[in-house]
Design an enzyme around this catalytic site. Structure first.
Site, PDB file in Angstrom:
ATOM      1  N   ASP A   1      26.404 -26.137  37.580  1.00 14.09           N
ATOM      2  CA  ASP A   1      26.364 -26.277  35.830  1.00 14.09           C
ATOM      3  C   ASP A   1      26.474 -24.883  35.511  1.00 14.09           C
ATOM      4  O   ASP A   1      25.613 -24.339  34.704  1.00 14.09           O
ATOM      5  CB  ASP A   1      24.848 -26.745  35.791  1.00 14.09           C
ATOM      6  CG  ASP A   1      23.679 -25.627  36.545  1.00 14.09           C
ATOM      7  OD1 ASP A   1      23.316 -24.716  37.349  1.00 14.09           O
ATOM      8  OD2 ASP A   1      22.465 -25.921  36.632  1.00 14.09           O
TER       9      ASP A   1
ATOM     10  N   HIS B   1      50.035  -8.106  40.009  1.00 14.27           N
ATOM     11  CA  HIS B   1      49.131  -8.869  39.467  1.00 14.27           C
ATOM     12  C   HIS B   1      47.630  -8.652  40.744  1.00 14.27           C
ATOM     13  O   HIS B   1      46.976  -9.522  40.504  1.00 14.27           O
ATOM     14  CB  HIS B   1      49.348  -9.935  38.399  1.00 14.27           C
ATOM     15  CG  HIS B   1      49.626 -10.386  37.783  1.00 14.27           C
ATOM     16  ND1 HIS B   1      50.742 -11.896  37.406  1.00 14.27           N
ATOM     17  CD2 HIS B   1      50.394  -9.713  36.761  1.00 14.27           C
ATOM     18  CE1 HIS B   1      51.334 -10.810  36.351  1.00 14.27           C
ATOM     19  NE2 HIS B   1      51.030  -9.902  36.086  1.00 14.27           N
TER      20      HIS B   1
ATOM     21  N   ASP C   1      45.374  -0.524  35.966  1.00 11.42           N
ATOM     22  CA  ASP C   1      45.481  -1.432  34.696  1.00 11.42           C
ATOM     23  C   ASP C   1      44.034  -2.157  33.993  1.00 11.42           C
ATOM     24  O   ASP C   1      44.055  -3.242  34.108  1.00 11.42           O
ATOM     25  CB  ASP C   1      46.261  -2.328  34.354  1.00 11.42           C
ATOM     26  CG  ASP C   1      47.532  -3.458  33.358  1.00 11.42           C
ATOM     27  OD1 ASP C   1      46.862  -2.967  32.603  1.00 11.42           O
ATOM     28  OD2 ASP C   1      48.295  -3.943  33.889  1.00 11.42           O
TER      29      ASP C   1
ATOM     30  N   ASP D   1      45.333  -2.314  26.061  1.00 11.95           N
ATOM     31  CA  ASP D   1      45.993  -3.218  27.888  1.00 11.95           C
ATOM     32  C   ASP D   1      46.659  -1.502  27.920  1.00 11.95           C
ATOM     33  O   ASP D   1      47.523  -1.396  27.441  1.00 11.95           O
ATOM     34  CB  ASP D   1      46.971  -3.462  26.941  1.00 11.95           C
ATOM     35  CG  ASP D   1      47.735  -4.586  28.268  1.00 11.95           C
ATOM     36  OD1 ASP D   1      47.443  -3.876  29.326  1.00 11.95           O
ATOM     37  OD2 ASP D   1      48.699  -5.170  28.145  1.00 11.95           O
TER      38      ASP D   1
ATOM     39  N   HIS E   1      59.526  -6.807  35.781  1.00  9.13           N
ATOM     40  CA  HIS E   1      58.770  -7.453  34.993  1.00  9.13           C
ATOM     41  C   HIS E   1      59.830  -6.037  33.140  1.00  9.13           C
ATOM     42  O   HIS E   1      60.635  -5.160  33.454  1.00  9.13           O
ATOM     43  CB  HIS E   1      57.765  -7.382  35.032  1.00  9.13           C
ATOM     44  CG  HIS E   1      57.289  -5.496  35.056  1.00  9.13           C
ATOM     45  ND1 HIS E   1      56.482  -4.680  33.822  1.00  9.13           N
ATOM     46  CD2 HIS E   1      56.371  -5.035  36.069  1.00  9.13           C
ATOM     47  CE1 HIS E   1      56.456  -3.613  34.189  1.00  9.13           C
ATOM     48  NE2 HIS E   1      56.097  -3.643  35.420  1.00  9.13           N
TER      49      HIS E   1
ATOM     50  N   HIS F   1      55.370  -6.127  25.762  1.00  7.00           N
ATOM     51  CA  HIS F   1      54.370  -7.574  24.537  1.00  7.00           C
ATOM     52  C   HIS F   1      53.860  -7.182  23.986  1.00  7.00           C
ATOM     53  O   HIS F   1      53.358  -5.833  23.515  1.00  7.00           O
ATOM     54  CB  HIS F   1      53.697  -8.234  25.657  1.00  7.00           C
ATOM     55  CG  HIS F   1      52.866  -7.930  26.668  1.00  7.00           C
ATOM     56  ND1 HIS F   1      51.514  -7.445  26.126  1.00  7.00           N
ATOM     57  CD2 HIS F   1      52.498  -7.198  27.343  1.00  7.00           C
ATOM     58  CE1 HIS F   1      50.567  -7.119  26.711  1.00  7.00           C
ATOM     59  NE2 HIS F   1      51.063  -6.967  27.692  1.00  7.00           N
TER      60      HIS F   1
ATOM     61  N   HIS G   1      47.883 -11.053  26.371  1.00 10.14           N
ATOM     62  CA  HIS G   1      49.325 -11.270  25.798  1.00 10.14           C
ATOM     63  C   HIS G   1      49.548 -12.118  24.620  1.00 10.14           C
ATOM     64  O   HIS G   1      49.479 -13.447  24.446  1.00 10.14           O
ATOM     65  CB  HIS G   1      50.676 -11.996  27.162  1.00 10.14           C
ATOM     66  CG  HIS G   1      49.884 -11.379  28.185  1.00 10.14           C
ATOM     67  ND1 HIS G   1      50.884 -11.429  29.322  1.00 10.14           N
ATOM     68  CD2 HIS G   1      50.098  -9.874  28.117  1.00 10.14           C
ATOM     69  CE1 HIS G   1      50.541 -10.699  30.082  1.00 10.14           C
ATOM     70  NE2 HIS G   1      50.619  -9.689  30.247  1.00 10.14           N
TER      71      HIS G   1
ATOM     72  N   GLU H   1      55.711  -0.482  28.799  1.00  8.66           N
ATOM     73  CA  GLU H   1      54.911  -0.812  30.313  1.00  8.66           C
ATOM     74  C   GLU H   1      55.502  -0.144  31.244  1.00  8.66           C
ATOM     75  O   GLU H   1      55.573  -1.116  32.500  1.00  8.66           O
ATOM     76  CB  GLU H   1      53.878  -1.244  30.444  1.00  8.66           C
ATOM     77  CG  GLU H   1      54.211  -3.516  30.419  1.00  8.66           C
ATOM     78  CD  GLU H   1      53.104  -3.821  30.150  1.00  8.66           C
ATOM     79  OE1 GLU H   1      52.530  -3.742  31.681  1.00  8.66           O
ATOM     80  OE2 GLU H   1      52.694  -4.398  28.977  1.00  8.66           O
TER      81      GLU H   1
ATOM     82  N   TYR I   1      58.498  -0.281  41.341  1.00  6.30           N
ATOM     83  CA  TYR I   1      57.567  -0.498  42.865  1.00  6.30           C
ATOM     84  C   TYR I   1      58.166  -0.969  43.967  1.00  6.30           C
ATOM     85  O   TYR I   1      59.219  -2.068  43.635  1.00  6.30           O
ATOM     86  CB  TYR I   1      57.255  -2.175  42.201  1.00  6.30           C
ATOM     87  CG  TYR I   1      56.643  -2.380  41.050  1.00  6.30           C
ATOM     88  CD1 TYR I   1      54.867  -1.728  40.647  1.00  6.30           C
ATOM     89  CD2 TYR I   1      57.122  -2.622  39.601  1.00  6.30           C
ATOM     90  CE1 TYR I   1      54.979  -1.427  39.704  1.00  6.30           C
ATOM     91  CE2 TYR I   1      56.570  -2.580  38.478  1.00  6.30           C
ATOM     92  CZ  TYR I   1      55.457  -2.058  38.022  1.00  6.30           C
ATOM     93  OH  TYR I   1      54.999  -1.806  36.863  1.00  6.30           O
TER      94      TYR I   1
ATOM     95  N   ARG J   1      52.975   2.299  37.426  1.00  5.99           N
ATOM     96  CA  ARG J   1      53.236   1.659  36.263  1.00  5.99           C
ATOM     97  C   ARG J   1      52.772   2.916  34.825  1.00  5.99           C
ATOM     98  O   ARG J   1      51.211   3.701  35.504  1.00  5.99           O
ATOM     99  CB  ARG J   1      52.623   0.271  36.102  1.00  5.99           C
ATOM    100  CG  ARG J   1      53.585  -0.695  34.980  1.00  5.99           C
ATOM    101  CD  ARG J   1      52.830  -1.768  34.586  1.00  5.99           C
ATOM    102  NE  ARG J   1      51.185  -1.938  35.072  1.00  5.99           N
ATOM    103  CZ  ARG J   1      51.184  -2.910  36.077  1.00  5.99           C
ATOM    104  NH1 ARG J   1      51.962  -2.937  36.639  1.00  5.99           N
ATOM    105  NH2 ARG J   1      50.036  -3.354  36.282  1.00  5.99           N
TER     106      ARG J   1
ATOM    107  N   GLU K   1      51.406   2.116  31.036  1.00  2.11           N
ATOM    108  CA  GLU K   1      51.510   1.358  30.351  1.00  2.11           C
ATOM    109  C   GLU K   1      50.079   2.192  28.770  1.00  2.11           C
ATOM    110  O   GLU K   1      49.280   2.936  29.347  1.00  2.11           O
ATOM    111  CB  GLU K   1      50.588   0.613  30.438  1.00  2.11           C
ATOM    112  CG  GLU K   1      50.699  -0.512  29.286  1.00  2.11           C
ATOM    113  CD  GLU K   1      49.982  -1.847  30.200  1.00  2.11           C
ATOM    114  OE1 GLU K   1      50.039  -2.351  31.143  1.00  2.11           O
ATOM    115  OE2 GLU K   1      50.983  -3.447  29.099  1.00  2.11           O
TER     116      GLU K   1
HETATM  117  N1  GLY Z   1      47.714  -5.653  32.137  1.00  2.00           N
HETATM  118  C1  GLY Z   1      48.391  -7.216  31.661  1.00  2.00           C
HETATM  119  C2  GLY Z   1      49.686  -6.826  31.981  1.00  2.00           C
HETATM  120  O1  GLY Z   1      49.978  -4.850  31.041  1.00  2.00           O
HETATM  121  O2  GLY Z   1      50.959  -6.942  30.897  1.00  2.00           O
HETATM  122 MN    MN Z   2      50.521  -5.020  29.314  1.00  5.42          MN
HETATM  123 MN    MN Z   3      48.253  -3.722  31.479  1.00  5.40          MN
END
Ligand code: GLY
Ligand code: MN
Ligand code: MN
Length: 450
Positions: free
Chosen positions: A35, A239, A256, A267, A346, A350, A357, A386, A390, A408, A410
């Site tokens: 629950d 991820h 991240d 982000d 990637h 975004h 996103h 970003e 890799y 990365r 960002e």
């Molecule tokens: N943290 C998700 C992205 O960077 O898109």
């Molecule tokens: Mn991002």
């Molecule tokens: Mn991110």
């Protein structure tokens, strides 16, 4: 806030003819187990238009319907239920506090929806997100079409509301930019604290705890998405969210994470050496990613497109891949044939806002890719930049010294008339500044050995 919400509703209604009916459902609680529910967070569209932070609610906007242009369906006040699960606005609060002209109980939604949709030429909602809601609306429409006395054939059109609603969320108003600025500032300080706390032998989970401690203690509301704390070759998993490994000496750590303020999220990603000193190969990769990011940020200008930002990053990254011996050949061909995707798989950006996103595509093209590619950058838009590299640990084609490195960087960028405004510029990213930050004593949390 009430004025801002009203203005948004008016702007949305003005894009429809009088007699249309627009439906915006709230989020529901999602069962986690037994629950116990998952952490609550309101639906972004519903929040954007109502500011009501309750589940099991629906807003109905009916342009031109006197006395019922803005209707809220809500849960009833219930002393017992409120003791267990929190306060409710109820019918009275929906009108008095939240500005609805009329309020009804959510239990009466289907019945009242039949009435509200009566004679409507157009009924619009965001399709396909909530199957139960889709069915409910179709049932209400069907009931009124097949009613033996009414026999009204409308509505003529069922419209996906996202085409009208999401562009409103794409162009940020001053209050939204202010929320993003605050989220960016808290998030930047949280990343600094993670760097200060880090040393080899700490668990990734301790860094996650520090990050999220500063988010909440610094004035943020919650994480905007699951935090990633990835050390060593975990950083090559895009991820990665296990966040449970002891950080080895000599490793890089990729973090991240971003917090929400007024449901708007930052982000941010930073990558730093756990022991405070980049190795030569780590620094080589870092410098290329940073150069790519700076080039991409510089492309965040009116007159450029979303795709130009990506192109700028890809060009610098691919040149770097050749310089480092990851790829061989002509840079233009490696880009044209998508060979660079082996190490940069990637997108560069975004949209950012209420959702990490964020929404904001236009619906005049059929694919997401085409939608973004064709999107000219306009003041008020906010996007991430970003880039990353890799290199899988088992990539025998890569120089050995580079294997297992993931980097990365960002930041969050507001498009302005005067060029890119980096909302997260307070977060260090020059290699020397990063190394110095890692060697600094923590300010927010007390380091403990576990
Ligand atoms: N943290 C998700 C992205 O960077 O898109
Ligand atoms: Mn991002
Ligand atoms: Mn991110």
């Amino acid at each position: 806030m009430t004025n801002l919400l009203n203005e948004r509703r008016q702007r949305l209604m003005h894009t429809f003819s009088p007699g249309s009916v627009l439906l915006i459902p709230s989020a529901h609680h999602a069962l986690r187990n037994g629950d116990v529910d998952h952490a609550w967070r309101q639906d972004s569209d519903f929040w954007f238009l109502t500011g009501l932070d309750e589940p099991d609610s629906v807003a109905v906007l009916s342009p031109g319907r006197g006395g019922e242009e803005y209707v809220l369906f809500v849960r009833p006040r219930d002393k017992d239920a409120e003791t267990w699960t929190g306060r409710r606005a109820g019918l009275e609060g929906a009108v008095a506090t939240h500005g609805a002209e009329k309020a009804y109980l959510i239990a009466d939604l289907e019945k009242e929806l039949g009435r509200l949709c009566e004679g409507a030429q157009e009924v619009a909602w965001v399709f396909g997100r909530d199957a139960a809601f889709d069915s409910l609306v179709l049932r209400a429409v069907r009931r009124h079409r097949t009613h033996p006395k009414l026999r009204i054939n409308g509505p003529d059109r069922l419209t996906d509301l996202s085409a009208a609603l999401w562009p409103l969320r794409l162009f940020k108003q001053p209050a939204e930019i202010e929320a993003l600025r605050q989220a960016s500032e808290i998030t930047s300080e949280a990343h600094h604290e993670v760097m200060r706390l880090c040393e080899p032998g700490r668990n990734e989970s301790q860094l996650q705890a520090a990050l999220e401690y500063v988010f909440l203690a610094g004035g943020g509301e919650r994480v905007g998405y699951g935090s990633i704390v990835a050390s060593a070759d975990n950083a090559t998993i895009l991820h990665y969210t296990e966040n449970r490994m002891i950080i080895p000496d000599g490793a890089l750590v990729l973090v991240d994470g971003g917090c929400e303020v007024d449901l708007h999220t930052a982000d941010v990603t930073r990558t730093f050496p756990a022991n405070g000193k980049f190795s030569v190969p780590q620094r080589a990769v870092y410098d290329i990613v940073l150069a790519a990011q700076l080039a991409a940020i510089d492309a965040c200008r009116t007159g450029k497109t979303f795709h130009d930002v990506h192109d700028a990053a890809v060009h610098v990254l691919t040149e770097g891949m050749v310089t480092m011996g990851l790829l061989h050949g002509d840079v233009a061909t490696l880009i044209k044939e998508n060979t660079f995707k082996k190490y940069y798989m990637h997108g560069t950006s975004h949209w950012l806002g209420l959702d990490v996103h964020d929404v904001g595509g236009v619906h005049d093209v059929t694919s997401l890719e085409a939608q973004k590619a064709s999107k000219p950058l306009v003041p008020g838009m906010v996007l991430t930049v970003e880039p990353g590299l890799y290199i899988a640990i088992d990539d025998l084609g890569a120089p050995e010294a580079l294997r297992g490195i993931g980097v990365r960087i960002e930041d969050d960028v507001l498009i302005t008339e005067d060029g890119p405004d980096v909302l997260t510029r307070g977060c260090v990213k020059q290699p020397d500044d990063i190394e110095a930050m890692v060697r600094t004593t923590p300010r927010w949390v007390k380091p403990v050995v576990i």
